[in-house]
Design a protein around this motif. Structure first.
Motif, mmCIF file in Angstrom:
data_model
loop_
_atom_site.group_PDB
_atom_site.id
_atom_site.type_symbol
_atom_site.label_atom_id
_atom_site.label_comp_id
_atom_site.label_asym_id
_atom_site.label_seq_id
_atom_site.Cartn_x
_atom_site.Cartn_y
_atom_site.Cartn_z
ATOM 1 N N ASP A 11 44.476 42.853 25.928
ATOM 2 C CA ASP A 11 43.854 43.327 24.310
ATOM 3 C C ASP A 11 42.246 44.039 24.526
ATOM 4 O O ASP A 11 41.581 44.107 24.046
ATOM 5 N N GLY A 12 42.273 45.069 25.326
ATOM 6 C CA GLY A 12 41.324 46.084 24.504
ATOM 7 C C GLY A 12 40.423 45.574 26.057
ATOM 8 O O GLY A 12 38.860 46.329 25.922
ATOM 9 N N PHE A 13 39.907 44.557 26.582
ATOM 10 C CA PHE A 13 39.571 44.314 27.408
ATOM 11 C C PHE A 13 39.624 44.207 28.628
ATOM 12 O O PHE A 13 41.099 43.431 29.227
ATOM 13 N N ILE A 14 38.159 45.262 29.435
ATOM 14 C CA ILE A 14 38.889 44.980 30.523
ATOM 15 C C ILE A 14 38.113 44.230 31.520
ATOM 16 O O ILE A 14 37.071 44.101 31.737
ATOM 17 N N SER A 15 38.154 44.355 33.225
ATOM 18 C CA SER A 15 37.968 43.224 33.757
ATOM 19 C C SER A 15 38.271 43.707 35.792
ATOM 20 O O SER A 15 39.438 43.774 35.542
ATOM 21 N N TYR A 16 37.000 43.537 35.625
ATOM 22 C CA TYR A 16 36.929 43.983 37.094
ATOM 23 C C TYR A 16 36.642 42.087 38.214
ATOM 24 O O TYR A 16 35.913 42.309 38.530
ATOM 25 N N ILE A 17 37.751 42.247 39.421
ATOM 26 C CA ILE A 17 37.701 41.794 40.256
ATOM 27 C C ILE A 17 37.350 42.330 41.443
ATOM 28 O O ILE A 17 38.228 43.051 42.538
ATOM 29 N N TYR A 18 36.570 41.603 41.948
ATOM 30 C CA TYR A 18 35.626 42.190 43.151
ATOM 31 C C TYR A 18 35.902 41.059 44.263
ATOM 32 O O TYR A 18 36.013 40.280 44.640
ATOM 33 N N GLY A 19 37.136 41.671 44.872
ATOM 34 C CA GLY A 19 38.648 40.916 46.017
ATOM 35 C C GLY A 19 37.682 39.985 47.160
ATOM 36 O O GLY A 19 38.032 39.242 47.456
ATOM 37 N N SER A 20 36.684 41.023 47.168
ATOM 38 C CA SER A 20 35.656 40.070 48.657
ATOM 39 C C SER A 20 34.803 39.207 47.900
ATOM 40 O O SER A 20 34.644 38.411 48.730
ATOM 41 N N LYS A 21 34.788 38.848 46.966
ATOM 42 C CA LYS A 21 34.140 37.818 46.062
ATOM 43 C C LYS A 21 35.046 36.834 45.763
ATOM 44 O O LYS A 21 34.962 35.741 45.299
ATOM 45 N N PHE A 22 36.243 36.892 46.037
ATOM 46 C CA PHE A 22 36.730 36.377 45.319
ATOM 47 C C PHE A 22 38.170 36.037 46.667
ATOM 48 O O PHE A 22 39.382 35.774 46.263
ATOM 49 N N LEU A 23 37.846 35.579 47.467
ATOM 50 C CA LEU A 23 38.379 34.772 48.981
ATOM 51 C C LEU A 23 38.307 33.256 48.775
ATOM 52 O O LEU A 23 37.932 32.971 49.519
ATOM 53 N N LEU A 24 38.923 33.263 47.996
ATOM 54 C CA LEU A 24 39.215 31.892 47.170
ATOM 55 C C LEU A 24 41.073 31.625 47.370
ATOM 56 O O LEU A 24 41.368 31.984 46.028
ATOM 57 N N ARG A 25 41.708 30.634 47.277
ATOM 58 C CA ARG A 25 42.772 30.100 46.857
ATOM 59 C C ARG A 25 42.864 29.622 45.101
ATOM 60 O O ARG A 25 41.642 29.950 44.798
ATOM 61 N N ALA A 26 43.309 29.768 44.499
ATOM 62 C CA ALA A 26 43.502 29.269 43.201
ATOM 63 C C ALA A 26 43.110 28.280 42.866
ATOM 64 O O ALA A 26 41.911 28.118 41.689
ATOM 65 N N SER A 27 44.314 27.538 44.112
ATOM 66 C CA SER A 27 43.204 26.015 43.077
ATOM 67 C C SER A 27 41.721 25.491 43.297
ATOM 68 O O SER A 27 40.973 24.901 42.715
ATOM 69 N N GLU A 28 41.165 25.963 44.401
ATOM 70 C CA GLU A 28 39.715 26.582 44.374
ATOM 71 C C GLU A 28 38.618 27.461 43.699
ATOM 72 O O GLU A 28 37.912 26.109 43.721
ATOM 73 N N ARG A 29 39.293 28.428 42.795
ATOM 74 C CA ARG A 29 38.866 29.004 42.546
ATOM 75 C C ARG A 29 38.185 27.940 41.273
ATOM 76 O O ARG A 29 37.948 28.434 40.707
ATOM 77 N N SER A 30 39.358 27.340 41.179
ATOM 78 C CA SER A 30 39.639 26.580 39.228
ATOM 79 C C SER A 30 37.838 25.969 39.445
ATOM 80 O O SER A 30 37.287 26.138 38.523
#
Length: 200
Positions: free
Chosen positions: A169-188
């Protein structure tokens, strides 16, 4: 009467057998009171320990191929309804993605959101061959995303050293993978810092 003597003898013998450490004088003293209170300590019932159900080990999961997507299922069109569900999920999570919404609030919610079904693009990478890969996230693991592209190709893209972008919807988000080294369940449950390094 003879019956009462037998009763006294029986009671005396019973008390002697039940309380062998007690002296005869003490037993006789108890008998003269005409009433004897026998203490009974019921055994404490121990609750049976619940056995934890053991799941599959990583080796067993690989052998059973639980996370593998069959080649005939690797079709971009199959997963478009999943993407539509994901868009609705994010709109509900962010209360509609209104134009006056604060970007850092939306970003905070996206960092903890489930990304299965999101369309992402690799915008930066230390490996040039990854740049430009666009597709729907089918599976997220601790270190990689599995992405299906419009060409019906399943790509395994590592999070490390890659920057991903997603648009809704026009909103762009950037994800830096190096800071994202988690499982989806842990990230929440993780608390992300609003400011940090943005190196690959």
């Amino acid at each position: 009467p003879q019956g009462s003597e037998k009763a006294k003898t029986f009671v005396h013998a019973f008390l002697k057998r039940s309380m062998p450490k007690m002296k005869d004088e003490a037993i006789q003293d108890m008998l003269t009171r005409k009433a004897v209170v026998l203490e009974h300590y019921p055994k404490k019932k121990t609750k049976p320990k619940r056995k934890k159900t053991k799941g599959f080990t990583a080796k067993q999961r690989r052998e059973l191929r639980l996370f593998e997507i069959e080649p005939e299922q690797q079709k971009y069109a199959i997963f478009l309804p999943l993407h539509e569900l994901w868009k609705q999920y994010i709109r509900d999570l962010c209360h509609g993605l209104k134009p006056d919404a604060q970007p850092h609030m939306i970003q905070g919610k996206l960092l903890k959101a489930d990304l299965h079904g999101a369309i992402v693009t690799v915008t930066k990478s230390k490996c040039p061959s990854y740049v430009g890969i666009t597709g729907i996230i089918l599976q997220e693991f601790k270190h990689v995303f599995k992405i299906i592209t419009k060409e019906d190709k399943l790509k395994v893209v590592p999070k490390l050293n890659n920057v991903f972008s997603l648009e809704l919807d026009g909103f762009i988000s950037y994800i830096y993978g190096s800071k994202f080294l988690l499982r989806a369940s842990e990230r929440s449950a993780k608390k992300f810092k609003l400011k940090g390094t943005i190196d690959l």
